[in-house]
Motif scaffolding. Sequence first.
Motif, mmCIF file in Angstrom:
data_model
loop_
_atom_site.group_PDB
_atom_site.id
_atom_site.type_symbol
_atom_site.label_atom_id
_atom_site.label_comp_id
_atom_site.label_asym_id
_atom_site.label_seq_id
_atom_site.Cartn_x
_atom_site.Cartn_y
_atom_site.Cartn_z
ATOM 1 N N THR A 190 -10.144 6.805 1.564
ATOM 2 C CA THR A 190 -10.409 6.189 2.856
ATOM 3 C C THR A 190 -11.863 5.762 2.917
ATOM 4 O O THR A 190 -12.731 6.337 2.266
ATOM 5 N N ILE A 191 -12.122 4.743 3.734
ATOM 6 C CA ILE A 191 -13.479 4.257 3.909
ATOM 7 C C ILE A 191 -14.324 5.275 4.678
ATOM 8 O O ILE A 191 -15.494 5.511 4.356
ATOM 9 N N SER A 192 -13.733 5.901 5.693
ATOM 10 C CA SER A 192 -14.479 6.905 6.455
ATOM 11 C C SER A 192 -14.874 8.078 5.565
ATOM 12 O O SER A 192 -15.983 8.611 5.675
ATOM 13 N N GLY A 193 -13.969 8.477 4.665
ATOM 14 C CA GLY A 193 -14.295 9.556 3.742
ATOM 15 C C GLY A 193 -15.427 9.185 2.812
ATOM 16 O O GLY A 193 -16.325 9.990 2.538
ATOM 17 N N THR A 194 -15.421 7.949 2.326
ATOM 18 C CA THR A 194 -16.494 7.486 1.439
ATOM 19 C C THR A 194 -17.830 7.445 2.168
ATOM 20 O O THR A 194 -18.872 7.768 1.598
ATOM 21 N N MET A 195 -17.822 7.053 3.429
ATOM 22 C CA MET A 195 -19.051 7.052 4.220
ATOM 23 C C MET A 195 -19.614 8.473 4.332
ATOM 24 O O MET A 195 -20.819 8.691 4.195
ATOM 25 N N ILE A 196 -18.735 9.432 4.577
ATOM 26 C CA ILE A 196 -19.181 10.828 4.637
ATOM 27 C C ILE A 196 -19.744 11.250 3.291
ATOM 28 O O ILE A 196 -20.804 11.893 3.205
ATOM 29 N N GLY A 197 -19.057 10.877 2.200
ATOM 30 C CA GLY A 197 -19.535 11.213 0.864
ATOM 31 C C GLY A 197 -20.886 10.593 0.558
ATOM 32 O O GLY A 197 -21.756 11.221 -0.042
ATOM 33 N N ALA A 198 -21.083 9.336 0.993
ATOM 34 C CA ALA A 198 -22.368 8.663 0.761
ATOM 35 C C ALA A 198 -23.493 9.380 1.494
ATOM 36 O O ALA A 198 -24.599 9.554 0.950
ATOM 37 N N HIS A 200 -1.091 -3.440 -0.295
ATOM 38 C CA HIS A 200 -0.827 -3.652 -1.719
ATOM 39 C C HIS A 200 -1.764 -2.819 -2.593
ATOM 40 O O HIS A 200 -1.358 -2.326 -3.647
ATOM 41 N N VAL A 201 -3.020 -2.670 -2.165
ATOM 42 C CA VAL A 201 -3.980 -1.861 -2.916
ATOM 43 C C VAL A 201 -3.473 -0.429 -3.044
ATOM 44 O O VAL A 201 -3.472 0.160 -4.138
ATOM 45 N N TYR A 202 -3.007 0.146 -1.935
ATOM 46 C CA TYR A 202 -2.483 1.516 -1.973
ATOM 47 C C TYR A 202 -1.192 1.587 -2.785
ATOM 48 O O TYR A 202 -0.967 2.571 -3.516
ATOM 49 N N ALA A 203 -0.362 0.573 -2.670
ATOM 50 C CA ALA A 203 0.908 0.576 -3.394
ATOM 51 C C ALA A 203 0.682 0.532 -4.899
ATOM 52 O O ALA A 203 1.321 1.269 -5.661
ATOM 53 N N VAL A 204 -0.242 -0.316 -5.348
ATOM 54 C CA VAL A 204 -0.532 -0.427 -6.786
ATOM 55 C C VAL A 204 -1.089 0.882 -7.319
ATOM 56 O O VAL A 204 -0.731 1.331 -8.414
ATOM 57 N N GLY A 205 -1.961 1.520 -6.541
ATOM 58 C CA GLY A 205 -2.537 2.788 -6.996
ATOM 59 C C GLY A 205 -1.543 3.924 -7.007
ATOM 60 O O GLY A 205 -1.618 4.821 -7.846
ATOM 61 N N ALA A 226 -12.312 -1.300 6.020
ATOM 62 C CA ALA A 226 -11.311 -0.393 6.584
ATOM 63 C C ALA A 226 -10.211 -1.184 7.287
ATOM 64 O O ALA A 226 -9.018 -0.861 7.174
ATOM 65 N N PHE A 227 -10.598 -2.234 8.005
ATOM 66 C CA PHE A 227 -9.607 -3.087 8.670
ATOM 67 C C PHE A 227 -8.685 -3.744 7.647
ATOM 68 O O PHE A 227 -7.463 -3.788 7.834
ATOM 69 N N VAL A 228 -9.271 -4.261 6.566
ATOM 70 C CA VAL A 228 -8.477 -4.931 5.537
ATOM 71 C C VAL A 228 -7.500 -3.947 4.887
ATOM 72 O O VAL A 228 -6.328 -4.259 4.656
ATOM 73 N N LEU A 229 -7.968 -2.744 4.591
ATOM 74 C CA LEU A 229 -7.126 -1.765 3.902
ATOM 75 C C LEU A 229 -5.967 -1.281 4.757
ATOM 76 O O LEU A 229 -4.870 -1.008 4.242
ATOM 77 N N HIS A 230 -6.175 -1.177 6.055
ATOM 78 C CA HIS A 230 -5.153 -0.559 6.900
ATOM 79 C C HIS A 230 -4.388 -1.540 7.784
ATOM 80 O O HIS A 230 -3.332 -1.189 8.319
ATOM 81 N N LYS A 231 -4.907 -2.766 7.931
ATOM 82 C CA LYS A 231 -4.263 -3.702 8.845
ATOM 83 C C LYS A 231 -3.786 -4.991 8.172
ATOM 84 O O LYS A 231 -3.093 -5.776 8.806
ATOM 85 N N ARG A 232 -4.165 -5.222 6.935
ATOM 86 C CA ARG A 232 -3.785 -6.448 6.248
ATOM 87 C C ARG A 232 -2.861 -6.127 5.073
ATOM 88 O O ARG A 232 -2.880 -5.023 4.523
#
Length: 348
Positions: free
Chosen positions: A299-307, A223-228, A212-218
């Motif tokens: 989002t990572i938090s959403g995936t945790m809820i889904g898991a 870039h991951v969100y931009a490519v998608g 989550a830190f990598v996705l939102h702070k790095r």
Amino acid sequence: MSQMEGSAAKTGSLDLIGIAGAIKRRGDLIQKLSALATLVILVAAFSFVNGAFLSSANAMTILLQTAVIGLLGLGMTVVIITGGIDLSVGSVLALSGVCAGLLVKAGLPVSVGFLGGVAVGTFCGFLNGLVVTKLKITPFIATLGMMLIARGVALQITGAAPVSQLGESFGLLGNGALFRVVERAPNGFPRVIFPGIPYPAILLLVAALVIAFVLHKRGVGRHVYAVGSNEEAAHLSGVSVWRTKLFAYSLSGFMAGLAGLVLMSRLVTAQPSEGVMAELDAIAAAVIGGASLMGGSGTISGTMIGAFIIGILRNGLNMAGVSSFIQQIVIGCVVIGAVYVDQLRNRR
């Protein structure tokens, strides 16, 4: 006049982009809240059906069962955000666990064996990324091929037989717990006062926080969100699309390797047949948590809820005596429903 019109058009475009972003964020929040509400309803329903559902022992069991799904789901989420899919995680899980078991069986320390298993998983993900980016093969076909290759290698190097007698230390990761309290009963046997927090659950939490830190702070996360969201626009903006996708698939392989270590450690046996259909649970966790199969959202938090929805659903149905075949039907219906909601959200 034309300059003023151009400026107005540019301002209008920025306004539209801002409005679209706000709508998207609102949709993501609604999806996450819906998943959280579903989780609460499931807990309440299963608690009503079986009073033992809320026991501390069963809570620890749910954490253990969810850990593998969650680890796979975290890596899958990053891949899905880029607009891809990874069907190989179940087979990579098995291959990583088998390689770790064989290394330990050969006399290497457990830590070295585990590092080797994770390295194998990461390498498989790296190969997936290369095939998708350099050979221009669609992710579905590329990872489907890796699914068959990894499973075949796992079965070949073990002769389709479990790797056993790995020692007590091999099972520490999967069966150990923090703050576990055990006392000796009057009959001489140990009695568990508090089962503790399972190590796999701690590993899942740490992995979720880091990703989550990598996705939102790095930068790589942005870039991951931009490519998608728009691959061509990301490329024109200077984003290295192929490196970003390579990162996503390598991370997915790394997380599959971790999941393989956790699962094989729980069994204290490396089973080459484990992880069959695990990729579907990972995809389900990500999609239920709000990740869009169209890319650009998740989002990572959403995936945790889904898991946890998947884990609680399986645990509750098991306690209710529902057969595993019916459980597959229920999970399948949940996945279809989640994808349908995602489509409705994208139409909006």
